[in-house]
Enzyme design. Structure first.
Site, PDB file in Angstrom:
ATOM      1  N   LYS A 131       7.522   9.267   4.426  1.00 42.77           N
ATOM      2  CA  LYS A 131       6.626  10.371   4.030  1.00 42.77           C
ATOM      3  C   LYS A 131       6.305  11.248   5.236  1.00 42.77           C
ATOM      4  O   LYS A 131       6.288  12.467   5.141  1.00 42.77           O
ATOM      5  CB  LYS A 131       5.329   9.819   3.427  1.00 42.77           C
ATOM      6  N   SER A 138       1.199  11.087   1.027  1.00 39.39           N
ATOM      7  CA  SER A 138       0.306   9.953   0.796  1.00 39.39           C
ATOM      8  C   SER A 138      -0.658   9.810   1.966  1.00 39.39           C
ATOM      9  O   SER A 138      -0.321  10.141   3.112  1.00 39.39           O
ATOM     10  CB  SER A 138       1.166   8.682   0.685  1.00 39.39           C
ATOM     11  N   TYR A 194       8.070   2.913   4.199  1.00 45.34           N
ATOM     12  CA  TYR A 194       7.692   3.886   3.162  1.00 45.34           C
ATOM     13  C   TYR A 194       6.854   5.007   3.771  1.00 45.34           C
ATOM     14  O   TYR A 194       7.129   6.190   3.602  1.00 45.34           O
ATOM     15  CB  TYR A 194       6.924   3.179   2.029  1.00 45.34           C
TER      16      TYR A 194
HETATM   17  P1  NAD Z   1       7.019   6.658  -9.916  1.00 41.03           P
HETATM   18  O1  NAD Z   1       7.996   5.655  -9.394  1.00 41.03           O
HETATM   19  O2  NAD Z   1       6.330   6.361 -11.190  1.00 41.03           O
HETATM   20  O3  NAD Z   1       7.740   8.087 -10.039  1.00 41.03           O
HETATM   21  C1  NAD Z   1       8.809   8.479  -9.213  1.00 41.03           C
HETATM   22  C2  NAD Z   1       9.920   8.995 -10.125  1.00 41.03           C
HETATM   23  O4  NAD Z   1      11.008   9.443  -9.331  1.00 41.03           O
HETATM   24  C3  NAD Z   1      10.468   7.902 -11.048  1.00 41.03           C
HETATM   25  O5  NAD Z   1      10.486   8.400 -12.369  1.00 41.03           O
HETATM   26  C4  NAD Z   1      11.876   7.639 -10.532  1.00 41.03           C
HETATM   27  O6  NAD Z   1      12.756   7.276 -11.576  1.00 41.03           O
HETATM   28  C5  NAD Z   1      12.226   8.975  -9.907  1.00 41.03           C
HETATM   29  N1  NAD Z   1      13.198   8.928  -8.802  1.00 41.03           N
HETATM   30  C6  NAD Z   1      13.168   8.115  -7.730  1.00 41.03           C
HETATM   31  N2  NAD Z   1      14.210   8.391  -6.929  1.00 41.03           N
HETATM   32  C7  NAD Z   1      14.883   9.422  -7.499  1.00 41.03           C
HETATM   33  C8  NAD Z   1      16.039  10.157  -7.141  1.00 41.03           C
HETATM   34  N3  NAD Z   1      16.724   9.877  -6.028  1.00 41.03           N
HETATM   35  N4  NAD Z   1      16.448  11.158  -7.965  1.00 41.03           N
HETATM   36  C9  NAD Z   1      15.778  11.443  -9.085  1.00 41.03           C
HETATM   37  N5  NAD Z   1      14.686  10.763  -9.481  1.00 41.03           N
HETATM   38  C10 NAD Z   1      14.242   9.767  -8.690  1.00 41.03           C
HETATM   39  O7  NAD Z   1       5.969   6.929  -8.760  1.00 41.03           O
HETATM   40  P2  NAD Z   1       4.610   7.746  -8.792  1.00 41.03           P
HETATM   41  O8  NAD Z   1       3.514   6.788  -8.611  1.00 41.03           O
HETATM   42  O9  NAD Z   1       4.600   8.664  -9.944  1.00 41.03           O
HETATM   43  O10 NAD Z   1       4.773   8.543  -7.425  1.00 41.03           O
HETATM   44  C11 NAD Z   1       5.287   9.858  -7.395  1.00 41.03           C
HETATM   45  C12 NAD Z   1       5.374  10.319  -5.955  1.00 41.03           C
HETATM   46  O11 NAD Z   1       4.087  10.239  -5.361  1.00 41.03           O
HETATM   47  C13 NAD Z   1       6.297   9.450  -5.081  1.00 41.03           C
HETATM   48  O12 NAD Z   1       6.957  10.294  -4.180  1.00 41.03           O
HETATM   49  C14 NAD Z   1       5.321   8.552  -4.348  1.00 41.03           C
HETATM   50  O13 NAD Z   1       5.824   8.138  -3.101  1.00 41.03           O
HETATM   51  C15 NAD Z   1       4.125   9.474  -4.168  1.00 41.03           C
HETATM   52  N6  NAD Z   1       2.867   8.740  -4.030  1.00 41.03           N
HETATM   53  C16 NAD Z   1       2.496   7.829  -4.961  1.00 41.03           C
HETATM   54  C17 NAD Z   1       1.309   7.126  -4.808  1.00 41.03           C
HETATM   55  C18 NAD Z   1       0.887   6.094  -5.832  1.00 41.03           C
HETATM   56  O14 NAD Z   1       0.013   5.291  -5.545  1.00 41.03           O
HETATM   57  N7  NAD Z   1       1.430   6.088  -7.042  1.00 41.03           N
HETATM   58  C19 NAD Z   1       0.488   7.346  -3.695  1.00 41.03           C
HETATM   59  C20 NAD Z   1       0.881   8.305  -2.763  1.00 41.03           C
HETATM   60  C21 NAD Z   1       2.089   8.999  -2.940  1.00 41.03           C
HETATM   61  C1  UD1 Z   2      -0.868   0.814  -1.125  1.00 37.03           C
HETATM   62  C2  UD1 Z   2       0.066   1.094   0.018  1.00 37.03           C
HETATM   63  C3  UD1 Z   2       0.080   2.582   0.286  1.00 37.03           C
HETATM   64  C4  UD1 Z   2       0.481   3.335  -0.976  1.00 37.03           C
HETATM   65  C5  UD1 Z   2      -0.495   2.950  -2.090  1.00 37.03           C
HETATM   66  C6  UD1 Z   2      -0.115   3.566  -3.395  1.00 37.03           C
HETATM   67  C7  UD1 Z   2       0.011  -0.911   1.427  1.00 37.03           C
HETATM   68  C8  UD1 Z   2      -0.415  -1.494   2.726  1.00 37.03           C
HETATM   69  N1  UD1 Z   2      -0.363   0.352   1.183  1.00 37.03           N
HETATM   70  O1  UD1 Z   2      -2.167   1.263  -0.735  1.00 37.03           O
HETATM   71  O2  UD1 Z   2       1.002   2.882   1.310  1.00 37.03           O
HETATM   72  O3  UD1 Z   2       0.445   4.728  -0.773  1.00 37.03           O
HETATM   73  O4  UD1 Z   2      -0.488   1.530  -2.263  1.00 37.03           O
HETATM   74  O5  UD1 Z   2       1.038   2.982  -3.919  1.00 37.03           O
HETATM   75  O6  UD1 Z   2       0.679  -1.554   0.633  1.00 37.03           O
HETATM   76  N2  UD1 Z   2      -5.631  -5.901  -3.507  1.00 37.03           N
HETATM   77  C9  UD1 Z   2      -6.082  -7.151  -3.798  1.00 37.03           C
HETATM   78  N3  UD1 Z   2      -5.398  -7.882  -4.729  1.00 37.03           N
HETATM   79  C10 UD1 Z   2      -4.290  -7.409  -5.356  1.00 37.03           C
HETATM   80  C11 UD1 Z   2      -3.822  -6.096  -5.038  1.00 37.03           C
HETATM   81  C12 UD1 Z   2      -4.527  -5.375  -4.093  1.00 37.03           C
HETATM   82  O7  UD1 Z   2      -7.071  -7.634  -3.242  1.00 37.03           O
HETATM   83  O8  UD1 Z   2      -3.698  -8.129  -6.179  1.00 37.03           O
HETATM   84  C13 UD1 Z   2      -6.382  -5.102  -2.525  1.00 37.03           C
HETATM   85  C14 UD1 Z   2      -5.559  -4.725  -1.309  1.00 37.03           C
HETATM   86  O9  UD1 Z   2      -5.604  -5.736  -0.343  1.00 37.03           O
HETATM   87  C15 UD1 Z   2      -6.263  -3.443  -0.878  1.00 37.03           C
HETATM   88  C16 UD1 Z   2      -6.813  -2.845  -2.196  1.00 37.03           C
HETATM   89  O10 UD1 Z   2      -6.779  -3.901  -3.146  1.00 37.03           O
HETATM   90  O11 UD1 Z   2      -7.323  -3.778  -0.065  1.00 37.03           O
HETATM   91  C17 UD1 Z   2      -5.983  -1.692  -2.697  1.00 37.03           C
HETATM   92  O12 UD1 Z   2      -4.622  -2.109  -2.718  1.00 37.03           O
HETATM   93  P1  UD1 Z   2      -3.461  -1.217  -3.329  1.00 37.03           P
HETATM   94  O13 UD1 Z   2      -3.790  -0.825  -4.712  1.00 37.03           O
HETATM   95  O14 UD1 Z   2      -2.168  -1.969  -3.117  1.00 37.03           O
HETATM   96  O15 UD1 Z   2      -3.486   0.121  -2.458  1.00 37.03           O
HETATM   97  P2  UD1 Z   2      -3.399   0.315  -0.882  1.00 37.03           P
HETATM   98  O16 UD1 Z   2      -3.099  -0.932  -0.161  1.00 37.03           O
HETATM   99  O17 UD1 Z   2      -4.595   1.090  -0.466  1.00 37.03           O
END
Ligand code: NAD
Ligand code: UD1
Length: 354
Positions: free
Chosen positions: A155, A126, A151
């Site tokens: 990572k 991330s 979190y």
């Molecule tokens: P998500 O929660 O939708 O998907 C994660 C999946 O992993 C889920 O289906 C959950 O059931 C499964 N899981 C969790 N722990 C597990 C375990 N111990 N064993 C087996 N399965 C398990 O999340 P996502 O948004 O699809 O994210 C996927 C990956 O990308 C995660 O590692 C997350 O940290 C990373 N990531 C997500 C974002 C985002 O904004 N969505 C941003 C940066 C990184």
């Molecule tokens: C957040 C996480 C980041 C994670 C990412 C994806 C934090 C500080 N960071 O990123 O680690 O990888 O989500 O899951 O939590 N906002 C509003 N109103 C809302 C929701 C969000 O104003 O109801 C604003 C936030 O203040 C931010 C922007 O929207 O400025 C984006 O927020 P968000 O979608 O939560 O992503 P990040 O904070 O960038």
């Protein structure tokens, strides 16, 4: 027999879109997911979309016996590793769960891979590993910074673990993909983000207000040194991200060592710009209220995606408008996520919406 790609967390948001992309590209896949933040319905919909059975094992990456059983039964040549917990806010309250799930889980997975001599891994990292940006756009060569929550630290620890692994044994080939802010959904409206409980991210919060499930959107901070005082982020379409995983998997065939790639568009949008685009596209007014800054938010963050372009041929194809259209289609088809069970009729009806 075809080699199989193991997809941990493949029932989740980014995992389900990537599973679809890999199947469409002709890959044999096996999904391992403990369903702690997802459900079987996403896989059922993948089967509907691909007209193929999706091999699925319900289980945990921390279960070594299960992993041994999987690696001995399937001819796995690579792992795409999404499984993990991802809520920043929850990680502050439950750090042990996050270190156990994310760090110990990954350690366990790598142990099993080593036992079965599977050395190709794509890992979901991330932009959070950069911490407070020292310069923008963020480039991989800057190195990670100091993540400001548990979190983010899980990572970063995993990235360091994977780096050490590659240094210790040249057979490992690892792609670390640093996602910026994934949003959007597949254009069928059948798969998308399905947050458990109260969402924290901007788009899920915004669509809940648009659906009138919540009266107003809180905008956290209006006095940042940005274009309009609200935070700027690099929103990237989940289908583009999925394509990035396919390209990373292909790249791993011809290289070794660890490779870090930013997956972002390189374009920043402020919170107000996102809200106004949403209003323009859908015609729905979003009542909003300015609130104090949210703890841990940084003012601006966007990627320099040049390295992924140069080395993977990956460029984000979909702009903010497409991300909003696809997010909204998914939300309208599935007002209660996968529990909505919209069926085919709803999906066809909603295809006509845009
Ligand atoms: P998500 O929660 O939708 O998907 C994660 C999946 O992993 C889920 O289906 C959950 O059931 C499964 N899981 C969790 N722990 C597990 C375990 N111990 N064993 C087996 N399965 C398990 O999340 P996502 O948004 O699809 O994210 C996927 C990956 O990308 C995660 O590692 C997350 O940290 C990373 N990531 C997500 C974002 C985002 O904004 N969505 C941003 C940066 C990184
Ligand atoms: C957040 C996480 C980041 C994670 C990412 C994806 C934090 C500080 N960071 O990123 O680690 O990888 O989500 O899951 O939590 N906002 C509003 N109103 C809302 C929701 C969000 O104003 O109801 C604003 C936030 O203040 C931010 C922007 O929207 O400025 C984006 O927020 P968000 O979608 O939560 O992503 P990040 O904070 O960038």
């Amino acid at each position: 027999m075809h080699k199989t790609t193991l997809i941990t967390g493949g029932a989740g948001y980014i995992g389900s879109h990537t599973t679809l992309t890999l199947i469409d590209a002709g890959r044999q896949v096996l999904v391992l997911d403990n369903l702690c933040n997802s459900c079987r319905e996403s896989l059922a919909r993948l089967e509907y979309l691909t007209r193929r059975r999706v091999d699925f094992i319900e289980g945990d990456i921390r279960d070594s016996r299960l992993l041994d059983d999987i690696f001995s039964r399937y001819d796995i040549d690579a792992v795409v590793h999404f499984a993990g917990l991802k809520s920043v806010e929850e990680s502050v309250r439950k750090p042990l769960d996050y270190y156990a799930n994310n760090v110990v889980g990954t350690l366990n997975l790598c142990h099993a891979m080593a036992r079965f001599e599977v050395f190709k891994l794509v890992f979901s990292s991330s932009a959070t590993v950069y911490g407070a940006p020292r310069q923008i756009p963020l480039i991989e060569d800057l190195g990670a910074g100091k993540p400001i929550n548990p979190y983010g630290r899980t990572k970063l620890l995993i990235e360091e673990l994977l780096t050490d692994l590659c240094l210790s044994d040249p057979r490992w080939t690892i792609a670390v993909l640093r996602y910026f802010n994934p949003i959007g959904a597949h254009d069928s409206g059948l798969i998308g983000e399905n947050p458990n409980g109260k969402p924290n991210n901007l788009l899920p919060c915004l669509t809940r207000v648009a659906m009138r499930q919540v009266p107003e959107l809180m905008v956290y901070g209006s006095d940042y040194p940005t274009v309009d005082g609200t935070c700027v982020r690099d929103y990237v379409h989940v289908v583009d991200l999925a394509d990035g995983h396919l390209r990373a998997l292909r790249a791993l065939q011809n290289t070794n060592g660890i490779h870090v790639w930013n997956l972002g568009t390189g374009i920043g949008h402020s919170v107000l710009q996102v809200i106004h685009s949403f209003e323009d596209i859908t015609g729905i007014t979003i009542p909003l209220r300015f609130a104090p800054r949210r703890d841990g938010d940084i003012a601006e963050c966007w990627a320099d995606p040049t390295k992924a372009g140069r080395e993977l041929g990956w460029y984000a194809q979909r702009d903010l408008m497409q991300m909003i259209i696809d997010t909204w289609r998914w939300q309208m088809c599935n007002p209660h996520g996968y529990r909505s069970q919209p069926g085919l009729a709803a999906s066809i009806a909603l295809k006509q919406w845009v």
